[in-house]
Design an enzyme around this catalytic site. Sequence first.
Site, PDB file in Angstrom:
ATOM      1  N   ARG A  43      -5.714  -9.259  10.271  1.00  0.00           N
ATOM      2  CA  ARG A  43      -5.136 -10.593  10.108  1.00  0.00           C
ATOM      3  C   ARG A  43      -4.859 -11.262  11.442  1.00  0.00           C
ATOM      4  NH1 ARG A  43      -0.445 -10.653   5.917  1.00  0.00           N
ATOM      5  NH2 ARG A  43       0.483  -9.796   7.795  1.00  0.00           N
ATOM      6  N   ASP A  83      -7.734 -13.486   6.205  1.00  0.00           N
ATOM      7  CA  ASP A  83      -6.634 -13.255   5.291  1.00  0.00           C
ATOM      8  C   ASP A  83      -7.162 -12.315   4.201  1.00  0.00           C
ATOM      9  OD1 ASP A  83      -4.764 -13.243   3.353  1.00  0.00           O
ATOM     10  OD2 ASP A  83      -4.723 -15.410   3.028  1.00  0.00           O
ATOM     11  N   LYS A 136      -4.125   6.037   1.367  1.00  0.00           N
ATOM     12  CA  LYS A 136      -2.945   6.056   0.534  1.00  0.00           C
ATOM     13  C   LYS A 136      -1.978   4.962   0.970  1.00  0.00           C
ATOM     14  CE  LYS A 136       0.549   8.988   1.679  1.00  0.00           C
ATOM     15  NZ  LYS A 136       1.337   8.840   2.902  1.00  0.00           N
ATOM     16  N   HIS A 166      -5.508  12.792   4.194  1.00  0.00           N
ATOM     17  CA  HIS A 166      -5.974  13.302   5.492  1.00  0.00           C
ATOM     18  C   HIS A 166      -5.715  14.802   5.660  1.00  0.00           C
ATOM     19  CE1 HIS A 166      -1.804  12.727   6.861  1.00  0.00           C
ATOM     20  NE2 HIS A 166      -2.093  13.498   7.892  1.00  0.00           N
ATOM     21  N   LYS A 170      -8.046  18.466   7.623  1.00  0.00           N
ATOM     22  CA  LYS A 170      -7.544  19.397   8.635  1.00  0.00           C
ATOM     23  C   LYS A 170      -8.301  20.720   8.501  1.00  0.00           C
ATOM     24  CE  LYS A 170      -2.861  17.455   8.562  1.00  0.00           C
ATOM     25  NZ  LYS A 170      -2.331  17.124   9.877  1.00  0.00           N
ATOM     26  N   GLU A 204       8.916  18.017   9.414  1.00  0.00           N
ATOM     27  CA  GLU A 204       8.598  17.124  10.527  1.00  0.00           C
ATOM     28  C   GLU A 204       9.853  16.851  11.347  1.00  0.00           C
ATOM     29  OE1 GLU A 204       5.564  13.891   9.415  1.00  0.00           O
ATOM     30  OE2 GLU A 204       6.838  14.083   7.667  1.00  0.00           O
ATOM     31  N   ASP A 223       5.685   9.963  -0.865  1.00  0.00           N
ATOM     32  CA  ASP A 223       4.979   9.877   0.414  1.00  0.00           C
ATOM     33  C   ASP A 223       4.260  11.193   0.762  1.00  0.00           C
ATOM     34  OD1 ASP A 223       4.280   8.721   2.980  1.00  0.00           O
ATOM     35  OD2 ASP A 223       5.793  10.040   3.866  1.00  0.00           O
ATOM     36  N   HIS A 228      -0.304  15.134  -0.163  1.00  0.00           N
ATOM     37  CA  HIS A 228      -0.595  16.274   0.715  1.00  0.00           C
ATOM     38  C   HIS A 228      -0.166  17.620   0.107  1.00  0.00           C
ATOM     39  CE1 HIS A 228      -1.237  12.973   3.277  1.00  0.00           C
ATOM     40  NE2 HIS A 228      -0.016  12.839   3.737  1.00  0.00           N
ATOM     41  N   LYS A 322      11.928  15.055   6.737  1.00  0.00           N
ATOM     42  CA  LYS A 322      11.849  14.420   8.054  1.00  0.00           C
ATOM     43  C   LYS A 322      13.099  14.821   8.839  1.00  0.00           C
ATOM     44  CE  LYS A 322       8.683  10.885   6.945  1.00  0.00           C
ATOM     45  NZ  LYS A 322       7.402  11.502   7.291  1.00  0.00           N
TER      46      LYS A 322
END
Length: 473
Positions: A43, A83, A136, A166, A170, A204, A223, A228, A322
């Site tokens: 954009r 756009d 995603k 993803h 790996k 993480e 998430d 995953h 997290k």
Amino acid sequence: MHDTLLLFGATGDLASRYLFPSLVHLLRDRLLPEGFRVVAVGRTPHDDDGFRGWLRERLHDEDGRNHDALEDLLSRVRYHALDLQDADAIAAELSRYGDRPTVSYLSTPPNLFAPACRGLKAAGLLEDPSRLVLEKPLGHDLASAREINATLRESLDESRIFRIDHYLGKAPVQNLLALRFGNTLLEAVWERRWIESVDIVVAETAGVDGREGYYADYGALRDMVQNHMLQLLALIAMEPPASLDADSVRDEKRKVLRALRPMTAADAVRDSVRGRYGDGVVDGHAVRGFRHEREVETFVALRAYIDNWRWAGVPFRLVTGKRMPARATEIVVSFRPVSHWLYERPSRERAQPNRLHVCLQPEEAIDLTLMGSLAAPEWGATELQPLTLDLEMSPAPKRRIAYERLLIDALKGDQTLFVRDDEVEAAWQWIDSVSAAWQAAGTPVEEYPAGSWGPASAAPFLPTVTGANGKRR
Ligand code: BG6
């Protein structure tokens, strides 16, 4: 191999952190076709040179050795400011690239999938054999995932749709399959009679910084677990496929996801913990907690059960959070105790179970804990100790960004490491049962200090995590 990549969301974070660096590496290693070109769409207003300058700054010195490959990539990039809600503009601007089969990569929020598909279709860019790659989140729940899948189906068929997770790119994740299906020793004991529990931990140290809005909507369950972690679970638990072709593997993964026992409110009380990090210290730095008016979790611990012959009764503990004390993605398969214990030292209760421990991040490592007795006992009776068998690859293979493999596979048309529509829906179906169970049970979001292993009530879900320092908790 297709040689035209149309990248939507080219000025986004994912593109500059992972996608463009992956392309630089692939060009450096001469893995892309001769006429490879990138049509970047975003954009932000830029002309071609403006975009190249912007990108050069972001990728500059990323590895020191990649200067030539970076310049090579930049010379292959064109930029279009569009756009992305405007299907007509997309069609008018991009139809000129229909001279060759394309791979269109939508690294955009899912609300842009429908207009982008309409525009690409009108431009002739979704005609067979062109392909579509999607990032995603693929929905927010089962209903929205179905809607997305239905929209995609209007433009092209499943064999040309590549949904990214993803984690599947790996290398150590692919190695899970190799370990299981390349070894008699493991596959023979890969079932409830011999396995007591499976732990999948994705910890993480990073927080939600910069993505507060998204996280408040999704939380760790949507998430991380929906995609995953359930993909890891499916690879660990699936039946041996008859071959490694994309649909054989995905058929087996889907069966596992569909066999996940839906969570009820009563299960939620026993089998789940939600947490959100407060202020604390991570890696020696004071960090602020995640505050939001919405009750959303940055930590989740679940005990999942797969109701089939192979896994009946075996708990799969899934933990992700997290702002944990260490970055660690680990899978631990704990085997049952031997049926009759012959030794005084240690006692049966103190003997360690055999464990297969696969560490995916930050280091790749695989070890197997066995009991043995190497030291000559001085006091006359055998004493067993846990021995660790380290499996190391020598020389260590070159580490690649997960997206390198996925980009190559999408350009080649190999769907094995991409998620099929029915897998996504089966995963959402289970996730919906968890969020409904949380609602019905009123599962609280407990605060934990940043830099800790989650709320105290989650300790039973984390019996085996190693952490980056290599010491078991
Ligand atoms: C993404 C999530 O899909 O995966 C992020 O949206 C998370 O919240 C990331 O940090 C983790 O990926 P990796 O490869 O760093 O383990």
